[in-house]
Motif scaffolding. Structure first.
Motif, short mmCIF file in Angstrom:
data_model
loop_
_atom_site.label_atom_id
_atom_site.label_comp_id
_atom_site.label_asym_id
_atom_site.label_seq_id
_atom_site.Cartn_x
_atom_site.Cartn_y
_atom_site.Cartn_z
N PHE A 66 40.96 55.51 20.32
CA PHE A 66 42.39 55.30 20.56
C PHE A 66 42.67 54.82 21.99
CE2 PHE A 66 46.80 56.45 21.29
CZ PHE A 66 47.41 56.01 20.12
N LEU A 67 42.16 55.55 22.98
CA LEU A 67 42.50 55.21 24.37
C LEU A 67 41.76 53.96 24.85
CD1 LEU A 67 42.52 58.75 26.04
CD2 LEU A 67 44.39 57.51 24.94
N GLN A 68 40.51 53.79 24.43
CA GLN A 68 39.75 52.60 24.83
C GLN A 68 40.24 51.41 24.01
OE1 GLN A 68 35.52 52.72 24.01
NE2 GLN A 68 35.04 51.76 25.95
N GLN A 69 40.43 50.27 24.67
CA GLN A 69 41.00 49.10 23.98
C GLN A 69 40.31 47.84 24.48
OE1 GLN A 69 45.19 49.52 23.75
NE2 GLN A 69 45.55 47.59 22.70
N ASN A 70 39.96 46.96 23.56
CA ASN A 70 39.21 45.76 23.90
C ASN A 70 40.18 44.57 24.04
OD1 ASN A 70 37.54 43.54 24.08
ND2 ASN A 70 36.15 44.22 22.46
N HIS A 116 43.06 57.02 33.61
CA HIS A 116 42.60 58.38 33.29
C HIS A 116 43.76 59.22 32.79
CE1 HIS A 116 40.39 62.10 33.30
NE2 HIS A 116 39.29 61.41 33.55
N TRP A 117 43.56 59.84 31.62
CA TRP A 117 44.61 60.58 30.96
C TRP A 117 44.97 61.89 31.66
CZ3 TRP A 117 40.10 58.65 29.27
CH2 TRP A 117 39.01 59.52 29.20
N LEU A 118 44.09 62.38 32.56
CA LEU A 118 44.39 63.64 33.23
C LEU A 118 45.10 63.44 34.57
CD1 LEU A 118 41.07 65.60 32.52
CD2 LEU A 118 43.23 65.68 31.27
N THR A 119 44.95 62.27 35.19
CA THR A 119 45.62 62.03 36.47
C THR A 119 46.91 61.22 36.29
OG1 THR A 119 44.26 60.06 36.84
CG2 THR A 119 43.49 62.11 37.83
N SER A 120 47.11 60.64 35.12
CA SER A 120 48.29 59.80 34.89
C SER A 120 49.43 60.64 34.30
CB SER A 120 47.95 58.66 33.92
OG SER A 120 46.86 57.92 34.40
N TYR A 121 50.64 60.13 34.43
CA TYR A 121 51.79 60.80 33.83
C TYR A 121 52.92 59.81 33.65
CZ TYR A 121 53.61 60.92 38.63
OH TYR A 121 54.04 60.54 39.88
N SER A 122 53.87 60.17 32.78
CA SER A 122 55.10 59.38 32.62
C SER A 122 56.27 60.34 32.46
CB SER A 122 55.02 58.46 31.40
OG SER A 122 56.29 57.89 31.14
N GLU A 123 57.27 60.16 33.31
CA GLU A 123 58.47 60.99 33.22
C GLU A 123 59.49 60.41 32.24
OE1 GLU A 123 59.97 61.47 37.17
OE2 GLU A 123 58.11 62.34 37.92
N TYR A 124 59.15 59.29 31.61
CA TYR A 124 60.08 58.65 30.67
C TYR A 124 59.95 59.21 29.25
CZ TYR A 124 60.85 55.09 34.25
OH TYR A 124 61.18 54.45 35.41
N LEU A 157 35.40 55.77 34.85
CA LEU A 157 35.70 55.16 33.55
C LEU A 157 35.40 53.66 33.58
CD1 LEU A 157 39.12 56.78 32.47
CD2 LEU A 157 36.88 57.14 31.43
N ALA A 158 35.81 53.00 34.67
CA ALA A 158 35.58 51.56 34.78
C ALA A 158 34.09 51.25 34.78
CB ALA A 158 36.24 51.02 36.05
N TYR A 159 33.31 52.06 35.51
CA TYR A 159 31.87 51.81 35.59
C TYR A 159 31.16 52.09 34.27
CZ TYR A 159 32.58 51.31 40.62
OH TYR A 159 33.02 50.88 41.86
N SER A 160 31.77 52.94 33.43
CA SER A 160 31.18 53.19 32.11
C SER A 160 31.75 52.25 31.05
CB SER A 160 31.39 54.65 31.71
OG SER A 160 32.78 54.93 31.60
N ARG A 161 32.46 51.20 31.51
CA ARG A 161 33.03 50.14 30.66
C ARG A 161 34.10 50.68 29.71
NH1 ARG A 161 32.26 46.92 33.89
NH2 ARG A 161 32.72 45.21 32.48
N HIS A 162 34.83 51.72 30.13
CA HIS A 162 35.96 52.21 29.34
C HIS A 162 37.22 51.58 29.91
CE1 HIS A 162 38.30 55.51 27.19
NE2 HIS A 162 39.21 54.98 27.98
N VAL A 197 36.65 61.06 19.65
CA VAL A 197 37.29 60.08 18.75
C VAL A 197 38.56 59.53 19.39
CG1 VAL A 197 38.44 59.78 16.51
CG2 VAL A 197 36.34 61.15 16.66
N ILE A 198 39.34 60.40 20.03
CA ILE A 198 40.58 59.96 20.69
C ILE A 198 40.26 59.01 21.84
CG2 ILE A 198 42.58 60.72 22.06
CD1 ILE A 198 42.47 63.38 20.44
N ARG A 199 39.26 59.39 22.64
CA ARG A 199 38.91 58.57 23.82
C ARG A 199 38.40 57.19 23.41
NH1 ARG A 199 34.70 60.13 26.05
NH2 ARG A 199 34.18 62.14 25.11
N LEU A 200 37.43 57.18 22.47
CA LEU A 200 36.78 55.91 22.11
C LEU A 200 37.57 55.12 21.07
CD1 LEU A 200 33.03 57.02 21.92
CD2 LEU A 200 34.31 56.15 23.88
#
Length: 591
Positions: free
Chosen positions: A503-507, A432-440, A422-427, A498-501
């Motif tokens: 919503f999740l991607q932020q400048n 990463h939404w598949l390896t991350s998690y929050s128990e809160y 993701l970092a190398y593709s400038r995102h 649409v969600i990835r670019l």
């Protein structure tokens, strides 16, 4: 002739570890002065006839036979006005004051006061003669910076009756503000200054469960993987994936009152960049410099490893002190991997039995003790404050299976895994939404329902489900291409994009996208899911995806993050009208 009870003689030296032979009256964790240059050290092991000390400074030139003197107290930090808008090394020595006396490099044995003892502070006394006070009672208030009011408190282990008190006025941190009569009849003078051992957590009344999020303004954190105030999070990632940048964004935009940034074993040029950037940043809440509510602890990779190990605890103790005043404090520890490497080096010098990858067997317990000091607490004076810990982890080669990352995962409830691709593709943020998690998420759902919308968590879960479906479909696409998919599955791929670019991607460098309110985050989700619902209706009627894509509605929704200013969220309601118009146009064209 020095007394044997509080002195010893160096017998052996092994890097930052020195040994004293013979009986001494030193205590475990006691601070000592080593050699003729009075280097700062700490007692870490006591045997029948050998005392082991770790030295927080470079030991070159030290030789057997030099004297070691005990100070009688543990390694402690000075707690008083003057901590904020300051830069310290790992054992709370102010780097600017050191630069004034010794030049650009930290000279060995340098002895400067942690805080300015000559500066006069405008002090408002909050207790009167005859008051009964106890640990945590606020005795004076000082405007420490334009952003923060410093509350001088009675030390946690002191209580008594006020028998004399000074009037409001200007005082130094060492001037006596009041005199107490203790329960045993003795008297004790109190000033603004406290001392507290860095390895001992400051006492609190009780701990609250997680219930309020730490709002960061970063969509992937606030919506997808939130952290609570008083929570713990890890940001693991390889070189160049954006750990430091993510921490900078949280430090600048989060709704924490105070930021403690610990640069633990990072490269000197990176630490310099942090110092320069934080000095220039403007606090978006108040318009004052961000340093007005920030303390930096700089411990670069060329500084002695023992001080690197201590720097984490120094920052944590400063954070707990401000928590006791009722502030929400966020700690950025960058990076806990360098801290663990310092533990490994010291453990090797001490000839301890190594565990996995050479790390000491007690790595897990040290990490747990560090993260356990986070939390939202009711303090001794009845106020509520929190310490949130966000620790960066730098696994070698980006391998999350290494011991520091794996052990950290056991003790944090929020895991923001950075991804190299993701970092190398400038995102960015490259979380990463598949390896991350929050128990809160479940703990905070009540807050989201009350303060944002009852639909908030449901919308978030629906978006995560779409991203998970996209991941499964991409396996098929890689094998046989995307053309063979039915249109309803092609739609999932398009909405997930649409969600990835959108919503999740932020400048971080765009004025409207760098920090986004919870209201805007919810409305963006609402628009994206409304688009999905509308397109699903069209696909169910037999409309091919090629027709839907020809209308450019997906690109228009992706651009919401740039096109809708943060001060004009009503524009977001117009997007639903645009989507309805798009629906009618498609039906008319293909009637």
């Amino acid at each position: 002739m020095r007394e044997l009870s509080n002195t010893g003689t160096i017998y052996g030296i092994n890097g930052p570890v020195i040994y004293l032979k013979g009986k001494t009256d030193f205590k475990m964790s006691e601070m000592v002065h080593v050699g003729d240059q009075k280097l700062v050290g700490e007692v870490i092991a006591l045997d029948k006839d050998v005392t082991t000390i770790q030295v927080y400074e470079e030991t070159s030139g030290l030789k057997p036979g030099e004297c070691v003197e005990a100070t009688g107290s543990a390694v402690s930090v000075t707690l008083a006005p003057g901590i904020l808008d300051n830069i310290f090394d790992g054992i709370e020595r102010p780097l600017e004051r050191i630069a004034d006396t010794g030049g650009a490099f930290v000279t060995r044995g340098v002895s400067v006061n942690a805080l300015d003892t000559d500066k006069l502070w405008d002090t408002h006394i909050t207790v009167a003669e005859g008051d009964i006070v106890q640990g945590g009672t606020v005795i004076a208030e000082v405007p420490e910076t334009r952003a923060i009011k410093h509350k001088c408190m009675v030390p946690p282990d002191v209580s008594g009756k006020v028998i004399s008190v000074v009037p409001d006025g200007s005082y130094t941190i060492s001037d006596t503000l009041l005199t107490l009569e203790l329960p045993d009849g003795t008297q004790k003078d109190l000033s603004m200054t406290q001392y507290w051992p860095i390895r001992v957590p400051r006492p609190v009344h009780h701990r609250y469960p997680a219930s309020v999020p730490l709002i960061t303004g970063q969509r992937i954190l606030d919506t997808m993987f939130p952290i609570a105030k008083g929570g713990t999070a890890a940001i693991p990632g390889g070189f160049g994936t954006g750990k430091t940048m993510t921490q900078h964004q949280i430090a600048k935009w989060s709704d924490a009152d105070i930021i403690i940034y610990i640069g633990c074993g990072e490269r000197g040029n990176e630490m310099t960049q942090v110092l320069e950037e934080f000095g220039e940043l403007v606090d978006p809440k108040s318009g004052n410099p961000l340093m007005d509510r920030t303390t930096l602890i700089a411990n670069t990779s060329n500084m002695p490893v023992a001080a690197r190990e201590a720097s984490i605890y120094t920052g944590l103790t400063l954070a707990e002190y401000y928590r006791d005043m009722g502030y929400d404090v966020a700690i950025m520890a960058d990076s806990t991997s360098r801290w663990a490497e310092a533990l490994r080096e010291l453990s090797g010098r001490l000839e301890e039995m190594p565990a996995e990858e050479g790390f000491p067997a007690y790595l897990a317990s040290r990490l747990s003790a560090f993260y356990e000091r986070a939390g939202m607490m009711q303090t001794l004076n009845g106020s509520v404050g929190s310490v949130s810990i966000i620790g960066a982890v730098s696994p070698q080669g980006g391998d999350f299976s290494e011991p520091v990352t794996q052990n950290t995962k056991r003790f944090v409830r929020c895991f923001w895994g950075l991804d190299k691709s993701l970092a190398y593709s400038r995102h960015f943020p490259a979380i990463h939404w598949l390896t991350s998690y929050s128990e809160y998420l479940n703990d905070l759902s009540g807050w989201y329902s009350d303060h944002v919308s009852p639909k908030f968590v449901d919308y978030r879960n629906r978006m995560m489900a779409l991203l998970n479906q996209e991941s499964s479909l991409m396996e098929i696409v890689k094998l046989i291409g995307g053309d063979v998919l039915p249109d309803d599955q092609k739609l999932i791929l398009e909405i997930a994009k649409v969600i990835r670019l959108g919503f999740l991607q932020q400048n971080a460098f765009h004025k409207d996208d760098t920090c986004v309110s919870m209201e805007k985050q919810f409305k963006m989700m609402d628009v994206i899911l409304y688009l999905y619902k509308t397109c699903r209706k069209l696909v169910a009627m037999g409309m091919p995806m090629s027709v839907l894509k020809a209308e450019n509605i997906f690109e228009k929704v992706i651009a919401i993050k740039y096109d809708v200013p943060n001060n004009n969220l009503q524009l977001l309601d117009m997007y639903k009208v645009d989507i309805d118009n798009f629906y009618n146009r498609v039906l008319e064209k293909n009637a």
